[in-house]
Design an enzyme around this catalytic site. Structure first.
Site, PDB file in Angstrom:
ATOM      1  CD  GLU A  30      42.321  42.218  36.728  1.00  0.00           C
ATOM      2  OE1 GLU A  30      41.666  43.278  36.819  1.00  0.00           O
ATOM      3  OE2 GLU A  30      42.393  41.389  37.651  1.00  0.00           O
ATOM      4  CB  CYS A  81      38.199  41.306  42.791  1.00  0.00           C
ATOM      5  SG  CYS A  81      37.186  39.835  43.036  1.00  0.00           S
ATOM      6  CG  HIS A 104      38.879  40.475  38.268  1.00  0.00           C
ATOM      7  ND1 HIS A 104      40.063  40.450  38.958  1.00  0.00           N
ATOM      8  CD2 HIS A 104      38.022  39.713  38.978  1.00  0.00           C
ATOM      9  CE1 HIS A 104      39.929  39.692  40.041  1.00  0.00           C
ATOM     10  NE2 HIS A 104      38.694  39.235  40.072  1.00  0.00           N
TER      11      HIS A 104
END
Lengths: 206, 256
Positions: A190, A81, A188
């Site tokens: 994650e 990001c 992202h």
């Protein structure tokens, strides 16, 4: 056991990234001192917050030169990001600011057509344009979805460094970029369920 | 027509250690445990999850942290947490313990500068302005403290202000429709949608997939759902398959 670093860029909410590494049994530590970089097998440049404050934190922690040295050794770096945007030459977010300049290009605001909302917040399918050697993105197949949250995008000078893109508000935006051992994703991993976590697995297996 | 993908976002309202659900924010029924329900919704294919501590504002308590951490360990999705956030420190504590975004209502009604301070500290993308709207004759009034307290603010002008001050998203809840299964307040949503360019998450009254499609056709792509999921009228899997069958864009979770 291999060891991975997560660069502290100040504003970053590192919890989700650290949690995902832990779930994958990847040994990750938050790094904010130059000497810590030398021991690492791979480095994550995470990202939430603003471009300028990210660069300011790296500068204040005397990390700019050490990161450049780290990359010159050939070890892998993954920007996420804002972390991907920091890899570029310059950004136009709240003024004009210099970036790390690993990949030539500019960070510009998204101007979406047809009333598409900005920021782009949500899941987008990434169209894979090419594969690169030693890339953590080579196992991404079609019918994927990744979680994006951004108001700015990476406009690259050399489009062959764009590995994947999304279609948003009438334009193609770089979603994955790679040049040598420097990689970035606008989404992202994650927060992107199993497909996102797989990218981290592939990154540590490079 | 090309559009963003519709996000289906279960909204879990929490009172002490339970998920509760009321009608128009009153007459609360216990639904289950937040950590178990969030995992269930994650596995059904939720796109994000929202936690709202419904009594935190009222008593100034903030006991969500353990719950947030426990939940964040089991879901690989963005988690938005609200309730009782009064300061930068409150927000930081939640963000450091598993929240990816914070949702804030009472705190910004009392101190609108807090939005700007939060946006500067954590980035606009982490700040969701929660607006609870109650219908007046021909406008809507902003309520705080989980629908208990009038603020005198007009919902339309407040929506514009929270964005100007730096919020990255708006979570718009219709108090009149909340928990009723009578359909969203389309008129309210239309009004706000025309005034803001950031993503709008709408909440309150969603009955079925037809409501979701109508909202998407209005340009609203993020739908917070509680009642019909909590009380098993449908599940996220089913909603998403129906959306796909109607040629609407949404993510289908894959487990590989």
């Amino acid at each position: 056991m291999r060891s991975y670093g997560v660069l502290d860029i100040g504003s970053g909410n590192l919890y989700s990234l650290m949690r995902s590494l832990k779930q994958l049994d990847i040994r990750g530590t938050i790094v904010n001192r130059p000497e810590e970089l030398k021991k690492l097998d791979g480095l994550f440049l995470p990202g939430v917050g603003a471009f300028k404050s990210g660069m300011d934190t790296l500068n204040k922690n005397h990390m700019l030169e050490p990161i450049i040295e780290y990359v010159q050794v050939g070890k892998p770096l993954l920007g996420i990001c804002l972390g991907m945007q920091l890899l570029l030459s310059e950004s136009f977010e709240f003024g004009n600011h210099k970036g790390l300049n690993f990949i030539k290009g500019k960070v510009k605001p998204i101007i979406a057509k047809d009333k598409w909302p900005v920021p782009n917040i949500g899941w987008c399918e990434v169209k894979i344009l090419r594969k690169k050697n030693n890339s953590p993105f080579n196992n991404i197949t079609c019918n994927n979805d990744f979680y994006f949250i951004h108001s700015y995008f990476c406009d690259l000078d050399d489009h062959t460094n764009i590995v994947g893109e999304i279609r948003y508000g009438g334009q193609n935006l770089a979603a994955i970029i790679s040049e040598g051992n420097v990689h970035g994703c606008q989404f992202h991993p994650e927060l992107s369920d199993n497909l996102g976590f797989k990218i981290f697995e592939d990154f540590v297996n490079l | 027509m090309d559009t963003p993908k519709i996000r289906i976002i279960p909204k879990l309202e929490i009172k002490s250690s339970n998920v509760i659900k009321g009608i128009r924010m009153e007459g609360l029924r216990v639904v289950g445990k937040p950590e178990l329900l969030s995992e269930k919704y994650y596995l059904e294919g939720a796109d994000e999850i929202i936690f709202i501590d419904t009594v935190a504002s009222l008593y100034g308590r903030n006991h969500l942290i353990d719950l947030v951490t426990k939940t964040a360990e089991n879901i690989k999705l963005p988690l938005c947490v609200g309730g009782g956030i009064r300061s930068l420190d409150d927000a930081k504590t939640l963000l450091r313990n598993g929240a990816d975004k914070i949702s804030i209502n009472t705190g910004i009604c009392n101190n609108s500068k807090l939005i700007t301070n939060l946006a500067h500290a954590f980035g606009s993308q982490s700040v969701v302005a929660s607006i609870q709207a109650k219908k007046l004759k021909d406008s809507w009034e902003v309520y705080c403290n989980n629908g208990r307290e009038k603020t005198g603010k007009d919902v339309c002008s407040w929506s514009v202000e929270v964005i100007e001050r730096g919020a990255g998203e708006i979570l718009l809840t219709s108090i009149d429709q909340d928990g009723t299964k009578l359909g969203p307040d389309f008129e309210l949503i239309e009004n706000i949608k025309n005034k803001v360019s950031v993503p709008l998450i709408v909440s309150g009254g969603i009955r079925n997939v037809d409501d979701i499609i109508q909202l998407a056709n209005m340009g609203v792509y993020a739908i917070a759902i509680a009642n019909i999921l909590h009380f098993d009228f449908t599940n996220i899997d089913e909603i998403k398959l129906q959306l796909k069958n109607m040629n609407m864009k949404t993510r289908i979770a894959r487990n590989n």
